[in-house]
Design a protein around this motif. Structure first.
Motif, PDB file in Angstrom:
ATOM      1  N   LYS A 208       0.892  -1.160  -0.084  1.00 41.90           N
ATOM      2  CA  LYS A 208      -0.010   0.083  -0.194  1.00 41.90           C
ATOM      3  C   LYS A 208       0.833   1.274   0.136  1.00 41.90           C
ATOM      4  CE  LYS A 208      -0.697  -0.103   4.945  1.00 41.90           C
ATOM      5  NZ  LYS A 208      -1.923  -0.260   6.201  1.00 41.90           N
ATOM      6  N   TRP A 211       2.008   1.740  -3.473  1.00 45.06           N
ATOM      7  CA  TRP A 211       0.805   2.406  -4.394  1.00 45.06           C
ATOM      8  C   TRP A 211       0.590   3.889  -4.100  1.00 45.06           C
ATOM      9  CZ3 TRP A 211      -2.030   1.757  -8.439  1.00 45.06           C
ATOM     10  CH2 TRP A 211      -3.192   2.509  -8.392  1.00 45.06           C
ATOM     11  N   ALA A 212       0.797   4.207  -2.641  1.00 37.57           N
ATOM     12  CA  ALA A 212       0.372   5.703  -2.454  1.00 37.57           C
ATOM     13  C   ALA A 212       1.695   6.541  -3.021  1.00 37.57           C
ATOM     14  CB  ALA A 212       0.707   5.812  -0.772  1.00 37.57           C
ATOM     15  N   ARG A 214       3.160   5.866  -5.724  1.00 35.27           N
ATOM     16  CA  ARG A 214       2.629   5.830  -7.188  1.00 35.27           C
ATOM     17  C   ARG A 214       1.522   6.888  -7.512  1.00 35.27           C
ATOM     18  NH1 ARG A 214       1.100   0.656 -10.824  1.00 35.27           N
ATOM     19  NH2 ARG A 214       3.597   0.182 -10.762  1.00 35.27           N
ATOM     20  N   GLN A 215       0.806   7.040  -6.664  1.00 40.55           N
ATOM     21  CA  GLN A 215      -0.260   7.864  -6.905  1.00 40.55           C
ATOM     22  C   GLN A 215       0.119   9.325  -6.567  1.00 40.55           C
ATOM     23  OE1 GLN A 215      -2.192   5.848  -8.358  1.00 40.55           O
ATOM     24  NE2 GLN A 215      -4.104   6.673  -7.475  1.00 40.55           N
ATOM     25  N   GLN A 216       1.217   9.601  -5.591  1.00 42.95           N
ATOM     26  CA  GLN A 216       1.574  10.905  -5.394  1.00 42.95           C
ATOM     27  C   GLN A 216       2.352  11.453  -6.668  1.00 42.95           C
ATOM     28  OE1 GLN A 216       4.109  10.788  -2.031  1.00 42.95           O
ATOM     29  NE2 GLN A 216       2.336  10.268  -0.424  1.00 42.95           N
ATOM     30  N   SER A 218       1.922  10.383  -9.828  1.00 42.92           N
ATOM     31  CA  SER A 218       1.264  10.379 -10.901  1.00 42.92           C
ATOM     32  C   SER A 218       0.559  11.823 -10.696  1.00 42.92           C
ATOM     33  CB  SER A 218      -0.045   9.282 -10.886  1.00 42.92           C
ATOM     34  OG  SER A 218      -0.638   9.466 -11.805  1.00 42.92           O
ATOM     35  N   ASN A 219       0.077  12.106  -9.484  1.00 47.01           N
ATOM     36  CA  ASN A 219      -0.566  13.612  -9.323  1.00 47.01           C
ATOM     37  C   ASN A 219       0.261  14.440  -9.552  1.00 47.01           C
ATOM     38  OD1 ASN A 219      -3.095  12.132  -8.672  1.00 47.01           O
ATOM     39  ND2 ASN A 219      -2.652  12.053  -6.349  1.00 47.01           N
ATOM     40  N   THR A 222       0.758  15.490 -13.247  1.00 47.49           N
ATOM     41  CA  THR A 222      -0.510  15.856 -13.893  1.00 47.49           C
ATOM     42  C   THR A 222      -0.751  17.185 -13.328  1.00 47.49           C
ATOM     43  OG1 THR A 222      -1.974  14.741 -12.549  1.00 47.49           O
ATOM     44  CG2 THR A 222      -1.378  13.712 -14.608  1.00 47.49           C
TER      45      THR A 222
END
Length: 223
Positions: A208, A211-212, A214-216, A218-219, A222
């Protein structure tokens, strides 16, 4: 039958037994194949393949085989032998074994030794009486754990795996790594179709935290 988002729905209550079978074997794919050997109580060997098969848990080590017996409720040789002796051996079927496995699928009478008909060389089992097929890349020697009667002619046999033989060129005994390419297993698809397992890829499930992160990233990219 209703259509929704390009999927076709089938209500199993409205299908015949044969129609349900066709849908299930066409969708639950690929299914591993258990080439099962047993011996009768008087010592006669038997072999037959089953594609309603899988491993369900490792502690205890349990495999399951779905067996369709005869419509008059007589047992197939495999089911009868397992009931009488409580033992069976599951062989994993590789590409090289397919033709001989198919010979074992022919509906011979109980007096015929499928192993002999298929030209399969065996040795006596080590932990069970069922013979072991030397050409198979792996053999799981099992003792019957439970039989679930799910219909007049259908049963699910749960077997506890007592020990496993793996072909030596496919396993590293030091770290228990089994070479999936050398196993060269085949699976059953719908109809008369089989699949090879040579097209393989690896994916490692993220933690997890990964994943967190990776999301950071990605955000941030963008933003």
């Amino acid at each position: 039958m209703t259509h929704h988002k390009q999927h076709t729905h089938f209500d199993f209550a409205k299908l015949t037994e044969r129609e349900r079978y066709k849908i299930l074997i066409g969708t639950v794919i690929p299914r591993p194949i258990a080439l099962v050997t047993t011996v009768s109580k008087d010592g006669k060997p038997n072999a037959g393949p089953f594609s309603f098969f899988n491993v369900l848990t490792h502690d205890p080590a349990i495999v399951a085989i779905g067996v369709e017996n005869y419509s008059d409720m007589r047992f197939k040789d495999t089911a009868r032998n397992i009931r009488e002796t409580g033992e069976f051996t599951v062989h994993i079927c590789d590409d090289a074994l397919v033709d001989q496995m198919e010979v074992c699928a022919i509906k011979f009478g109980p007096e015929v030794d499928e192993l002999s008909e298929a030209g399969l060389v065996t040795v006596p089992g080590q932990m069970v009486r069922s013979p072991r097929i030397l050409a198979a890349p792996a053999a799981l020697e099992c003792r019957r754990h439970t039989t679930l009667q799910v219909g007049p002619a259908r049963e699910i046999i749960l077997g506890e795996v007592l020990g496993v033989h793996v072909r030596s060129d496919a396993v590293n005994p030091a770290n228990l790594h089994i070479d999936q390419q050398r196993m060269d297993a085949v699976g059953r698809m719908g109809g008369h179709t089989y699949a090879r397992t040579r097209d393989q890829f690896d994916i490692k499930t993220l933690t997890k935290e990964e994943w967190a992160l990776r999301q950071q990233l990605s955000n941030a990219a963008t933003a």
